[in-house]
Design a protein around this motif. Structure first.
Motif, short mmCIF file in Angstrom:
data_model
loop_
_atom_site.label_atom_id
_atom_site.label_comp_id
_atom_site.label_asym_id
_atom_site.label_seq_id
_atom_site.Cartn_x
_atom_site.Cartn_y
_atom_site.Cartn_z
N GLU A 41 1.05 -1.26 -0.11
CA GLU A 41 -0.15 0.03 0.13
C GLU A 41 0.88 1.16 0.02
O GLU A 41 0.30 2.39 -0.25
CB GLU A 41 -1.06 0.08 0.96
CG GLU A 41 -2.32 -0.75 1.06
CD GLU A 41 -3.01 -0.51 -0.30
OE1 GLU A 41 -3.72 0.47 -0.20
OE2 GLU A 41 -3.09 -1.25 -1.24
N HIS A 42 2.22 1.12 0.20
CA HIS A 42 3.19 2.35 0.16
C HIS A 42 3.20 2.75 -1.33
O HIS A 42 3.32 3.87 -1.68
CB HIS A 42 4.53 2.01 0.82
CG HIS A 42 5.17 0.97 0.10
ND1 HIS A 42 4.69 -0.36 0.16
CD2 HIS A 42 6.22 0.82 -0.59
CE1 HIS A 42 5.66 -1.32 -0.46
NE2 HIS A 42 6.61 -0.42 -1.13
N GLN A 44 0.54 2.98 -3.45
CA GLN A 44 -0.88 3.46 -3.63
C GLN A 44 -0.84 4.86 -3.98
O GLN A 44 0.15 5.49 -3.86
CB GLN A 44 -1.56 3.25 -2.45
CG GLN A 44 -3.11 3.61 -2.54
CD GLN A 44 -3.78 2.95 -3.79
OE1 GLN A 44 -4.02 3.32 -4.89
NE2 GLN A 44 -4.21 1.54 -3.35
N THR A 45 -1.72 5.20 -4.75
CA THR A 45 -1.94 6.69 -4.95
C THR A 45 -1.87 7.80 -3.71
O THR A 45 -2.53 7.10 -2.82
CB THR A 45 -3.15 6.85 -5.62
OG1 THR A 45 -3.41 6.16 -6.81
CG2 THR A 45 -3.52 8.31 -6.13
N THR A 46 -1.00 8.66 -3.73
CA THR A 46 -1.01 9.42 -2.48
C THR A 46 0.26 8.75 -1.61
O THR A 46 0.43 9.43 -0.64
CB THR A 46 -1.96 10.06 -1.75
OG1 THR A 46 -2.91 9.00 -1.08
CG2 THR A 46 -3.01 10.73 -2.93
N GLY A 47 0.63 7.66 -1.78
CA GLY A 47 1.50 7.06 -1.04
C GLY A 47 1.04 6.31 0.18
O GLY A 47 1.64 5.68 1.14
N GLY A 288 6.37 -21.61 9.11
CA GLY A 288 5.80 -22.27 8.05
C GLY A 288 4.37 -21.88 7.58
O GLY A 288 3.63 -22.34 6.84
N LYS A 289 3.90 -20.65 7.94
CA LYS A 289 2.36 -19.95 7.65
C LYS A 289 2.52 -19.02 6.45
O LYS A 289 3.76 -18.61 6.12
CB LYS A 289 1.82 -19.38 8.76
CG LYS A 289 1.58 -20.19 10.09
CD LYS A 289 0.69 -21.24 9.66
CE LYS A 289 0.40 -22.05 10.99
NZ LYS A 289 -0.27 -23.33 10.83
N ARG A 290 1.60 -18.84 5.70
CA ARG A 290 1.68 -17.96 4.66
C ARG A 290 0.79 -16.55 5.18
O ARG A 290 -0.46 -16.52 5.48
CB ARG A 290 0.50 -18.46 3.44
CG ARG A 290 1.43 -19.58 2.95
CD ARG A 290 0.47 -20.54 1.92
NE ARG A 290 0.10 -19.60 0.64
CZ ARG A 290 0.71 -19.08 -0.45
NH1 ARG A 290 1.87 -19.88 -0.64
NH2 ARG A 290 0.32 -18.60 -1.39
N ILE A 291 1.75 -15.71 5.46
CA ILE A 291 1.33 -14.27 6.14
C ILE A 291 1.38 -13.25 5.14
O ILE A 291 2.47 -13.07 4.27
CB ILE A 291 2.41 -14.02 7.16
CG1 ILE A 291 2.30 -15.43 8.07
CG2 ILE A 291 1.85 -12.96 7.80
CD1 ILE A 291 3.42 -15.26 9.24
N VAL A 292 0.64 -12.41 5.13
CA VAL A 292 0.46 -11.12 4.13
C VAL A 292 0.37 -9.79 5.33
O VAL A 292 -0.52 -9.59 5.86
CB VAL A 292 -0.98 -11.13 3.36
CG1 VAL A 292 -1.15 -9.72 2.69
CG2 VAL A 292 -1.39 -12.21 2.75
N PRO A 293 1.62 -9.19 5.37
CA PRO A 293 1.49 -8.05 6.20
C PRO A 293 1.08 -6.76 5.24
O PRO A 293 1.70 -6.68 4.16
CB PRO A 293 3.05 -8.03 6.65
CG PRO A 293 3.87 -8.78 5.50
CD PRO A 293 2.93 -9.63 5.07
N ILE A 294 0.32 -6.09 5.74
CA ILE A 294 0.08 -4.87 4.99
C ILE A 294 0.98 -3.69 5.42
O ILE A 294 1.09 -3.23 6.46
CB ILE A 294 -1.46 -4.36 5.20
CG1 ILE A 294 -2.45 -5.27 4.76
CG2 ILE A 294 -1.85 -2.98 4.46
CD1 ILE A 294 -3.98 -4.81 5.14
N VAL A 295 1.88 -3.43 4.15
CA VAL A 295 2.50 -2.07 4.45
C VAL A 295 1.88 -1.15 3.87
O VAL A 295 1.44 -0.52 2.73
CB VAL A 295 3.81 -2.35 3.67
CG1 VAL A 295 4.70 -0.84 3.71
CG2 VAL A 295 4.78 -3.46 4.13
#
Length: 310
Positions: A41-42, A44-47, A288-295
């Motif tokens: 998300e960094h 993304q439009t407007t940063g 061993g997990k599938r992890i999605v961190p939102i930046v």
């Protein structure tokens, strides 16, 4: 609020808001002992992710014939509202803290908005902003804002398969509550964990005490997460759905920023780096997990970057 409302928001904001990419790094995954898929998300439009909620809300305000809007923001919400106002031909005034980052102020002004500096906490600037003439655009405590932010959760579900955990930075809770609704109402088995600075732990304390806790002014480098108390509207959703809240130190945030910059060539602001800090700091105690961190954002004052270095 529902998954249906978030899906409607997604269609409405799509002409402006990007579907941000998922970034991977073999070294990041190895260091974290998990498969890491970074929601960028960094880029993304407007940063930052804030444009999602701002476009969803401001489009509604513009449709009602309003001509002036007001926002209170440490920077990213202000940039997003200023951009949205310019898109719809409205005049925006943004109340920022006295110590707001210079790049964020410059960006707000570049979109044609007026700037007023007031106070240091989110509570101070929000209360002052509400006294000004115009329609107030809340940073998080508003259904349209929350639904707009939740569109990031919908994208994650489309982009990454077999997700175990999603990590979300938390300040006022707009992004967290929206993503929680999007993910938990689609697949309740996916865990959603909030990440917060240890010295700005209002959501953590509130979650543990099962009530909104006011912590006063904080000095975390994660300026976008300097809330004094979780939102009135966001916290009940957090209470209902979130699986846990973990804390990261200032040094861990700095180390995460440096890793993203040096190893992945990504400029990430402190508020956006808390999820990466949680991964690198082994805060989840899983492997061993599938992890999605939102930046969540990338608006960094590069001239002050040395203040963020470990």
């Amino acid at each position: 609020m529902s998954i249906d409302a978030i899906q409607r928001a997604s269609k409405k904001i799509r002409p402006i808001v990007k579907e941000t990419p998922i970034l991977t790094s073999k070294q990041l995954s190895e260091k974290c002992n998990n498969d890491i898929f970074v929601k960028a998300e960094h880029l993304q439009t407007t940063g930052s992710f804030k444009i999602r909620g701002a476009m969803n809300k401001v489009s509604d305000v513009a449709a009602k014939g309003e001509t002036a809007i007001i926002a209170a923001s440490s920077g990213n919400h202000g940039q997003a509202v200023a951009f949205a106002a310019k898109t719809f031909g409205l005049q925006a005034t943004i109340v920022v803290p006295e110590d707001a980052a210079i790049p964020k102020i410059n960006a707000i002004q570049a979109y044609g908005a007026n700037i007023i500096k007031h106070g240091y906490t989110s509570e101070e600037r929000i209360n002052y902003a509400k006294t000004l003439e115009g329609t107030f655009i809340p940073p998080y405590d508003d259904p349209l804002i929350m639904e707009g932010q939740g569109t990031a959760g919908l994208e994650i579900l489309d982009q990454v398969k077999d997700i175990d955990i999603v990590l979300v930075p938390v300040g006022g809770g707009g992004l967290l509550s929206g993503v929680l609704l999007a993910i938990k109402q689609t697949n309740p088995a996916i865990k959603v964990i909030a990440c917060e600075p240890a010295i700005a732990d209002d959501t953590y304390q509130s979650y543990k005490q099962e009530k909104r806790v006011h912590i006063g002014q904080t000095e975390t480098i994660a300026d976008g997460l300097r809330t004094s108390i979780p939102g009135e509207m966001t916290f009940p959703i957090v209470q209902q759905y979130v699986d846990d809240v973990v804390l990261v130190t200032e040094e861990e945030i700095k180390a995460a920023m440096m890793f993203m910059y040096e190893r992945m060539k990504q400029v990430v602001e402190p508020s956006g780096a808390v999820t990466i800090a949680a991964c690198l700091g082994k805060k989840l105690q899983v492997t061993g997990k599938r992890i999605v961190p939102i930046v969540s954002g990338g608006n960094v004052d590069l001239f002050s970057l040395h203040h963020y270095l470990p």
